[in-house]
Design a protein around this motif. Structure first.
Motif, mmCIF file in Angstrom:
data_model
loop_
_atom_site.group_PDB
_atom_site.id
_atom_site.type_symbol
_atom_site.label_atom_id
_atom_site.label_comp_id
_atom_site.label_asym_id
_atom_site.label_seq_id
_atom_site.Cartn_x
_atom_site.Cartn_y
_atom_site.Cartn_z
ATOM 1 N N GLY A 1 -5.306 4.194 8.095
ATOM 2 C CA GLY A 1 -5.620 3.445 6.884
ATOM 3 C C GLY A 1 -4.439 3.399 5.927
ATOM 4 O O GLY A 1 -4.128 2.347 5.366
ATOM 5 N N ALA A 2 -3.758 4.518 5.772
ATOM 6 C CA ALA A 2 -2.591 4.563 4.879
ATOM 7 C C ALA A 2 -1.476 3.659 5.395
ATOM 8 O O ALA A 2 -0.828 2.966 4.609
ATOM 9 C CB ALA A 2 -2.094 5.999 4.740
ATOM 10 N N LEU A 3 -1.267 3.651 6.705
ATOM 11 C CA LEU A 3 -0.247 2.765 7.282
ATOM 12 C C LEU A 3 -0.571 1.298 7.039
ATOM 13 O O LEU A 3 0.323 0.482 6.868
ATOM 14 C CB LEU A 3 -0.092 3.022 8.780
ATOM 15 N N ALA A 4 -1.859 0.982 7.035
ATOM 16 C CA ALA A 4 -2.284 -0.402 6.804
ATOM 17 C C ALA A 4 -2.431 -0.715 5.317
ATOM 18 O O ALA A 4 -2.765 -1.843 4.955
ATOM 19 C CB ALA A 4 -3.602 -0.658 7.526
ATOM 20 N N GLY A 5 -2.213 0.276 4.464
ATOM 21 C CA GLY A 5 -2.338 0.070 3.024
ATOM 22 C C GLY A 5 -3.769 0.114 2.524
ATOM 23 O O GLY A 5 -4.066 -0.335 1.420
ATOM 24 N N ILE A 6 -4.662 0.647 3.346
ATOM 25 C CA ILE A 6 -6.080 0.714 2.979
ATOM 26 C C ILE A 6 -6.358 2.066 2.334
ATOM 27 O O ILE A 6 -5.998 3.102 2.871
ATOM 28 C CB ILE A 6 -6.976 0.533 4.225
ATOM 29 N N HIS A 7 -7.015 2.014 1.197
ATOM 30 C CA HIS A 7 -7.362 3.247 0.484
ATOM 31 C C HIS A 7 -8.868 3.465 0.541
ATOM 32 O O HIS A 7 -9.629 2.686 -0.013
ATOM 33 C CB HIS A 7 -6.913 3.170 -0.973
ATOM 34 N N LEU A 8 -9.277 4.499 1.253
ATOM 35 C CA LEU A 8 -10.678 4.914 1.230
ATOM 36 C C LEU A 8 -10.781 6.086 0.274
ATOM 37 O O LEU A 8 -10.046 7.058 0.395
ATOM 38 C CB LEU A 8 -11.150 5.355 2.621
ATOM 39 N N GLY A 9 -11.679 5.994 -0.646
ATOM 40 C CA GLY A 9 -11.848 7.055 -1.621
ATOM 41 C C GLY A 9 -12.520 8.277 -1.023
ATOM 42 O O GLY A 9 -12.902 8.303 0.152
ATOM 43 N N THR A 10 -12.689 9.274 -1.851
ATOM 44 C CA THR A 10 -13.315 10.509 -1.390
ATOM 45 C C THR A 10 -14.798 10.305 -1.085
ATOM 46 O O THR A 10 -15.405 11.118 -0.398
ATOM 47 C CB THR A 10 -13.153 11.619 -2.441
ATOM 48 N N GLY A 11 -15.365 9.216 -1.579
ATOM 49 C CA GLY A 11 -16.763 8.917 -1.276
ATOM 50 C C GLY A 11 -16.995 8.737 0.218
ATOM 51 O O GLY A 11 -18.076 9.059 0.721
#
Length: 176
Positions: A117-127
């Motif tokens: 996700g980080a490589l793709a620029g996607i941010h998933l929150g702690t939720g």
């Protein structure tokens, strides 16, 4: 709730789960096995932010994968837990070395997902972590309760009563 509070809640929940999974616990001793997962679910969706608005479809795929991993971990925990019945009829459960392996594998896969996700620029929150943990606990608790239901006797008066509908049939055969 802030991201820091979500992280602290997730760490506290994981610590509680680890302690409870690796020491003998009575199954069915508490009818509120669903309470911790329900609280985690509530806190995971409370502030929103489960989906990255800039990468909607990618974050939904990652969130789905995170929850799927959580479900699979819950199934793995049940399948690798030792269960037994004491002389007084109480049923107990305890995690094994294989249960610890499921924990490690699940964490590694989740770290890998976060990296993708980080490589793709996607941010998933702690939720997302809280949601996956809630799924793991709901699946584990539900399957463990189902797995440890008493089986009716298959002989004599007890069998006749079961056929008459006064006893509840067991569904435990598929997981034992």
């Amino acid at each position: 709730m802030s991201a820091l509070m979500n992280v602290l809640l997730a760490l506290a929940a994981v610590a509680l789960i680890l302690v409870r999974q690796f020491k003998p616990q009575q199954v069915g001793g508490s009818r509120r096995w669903w309470l911790l997962p329900a609280l985690l679910l509530f806190f995971s969706v409370r502030n929103g932010g489960l989906v990255d608005q800039h990468h909607r479809s990618g974050s939904l795929v990652l969130l789905g994968a995170e929850v799927l991993i959580g479900v699979l971990m819950g199934v793995g925990w049940v399948l690798t837990s030792k269960t037994w019945t004491e002389a007084d009829g109480t049923v107990w459960s305890r995690g094994t070395g294989a249960t610890a392996g499921i924990w490690v594998l699940g964490i590694l896969v989740r770290v890998g997902l976060a990296g993708l996700g980080a490589l793709a620029g996607i941010h998933l929150g702690t939720g997302a972590i809280l949601l996956a943990l809630a799924a793991s606990l709901l699946v584990r608790g539900g399957l463990l309760m189902w797995r440890t239901q008493p089986a009716p006797a298959s002989y004599g008066a007890a069998a006749a009563a079961a056929c008459a509908g006064s006893a509840r049939p067991s569904r435990r055969g598929s997981l034992d």
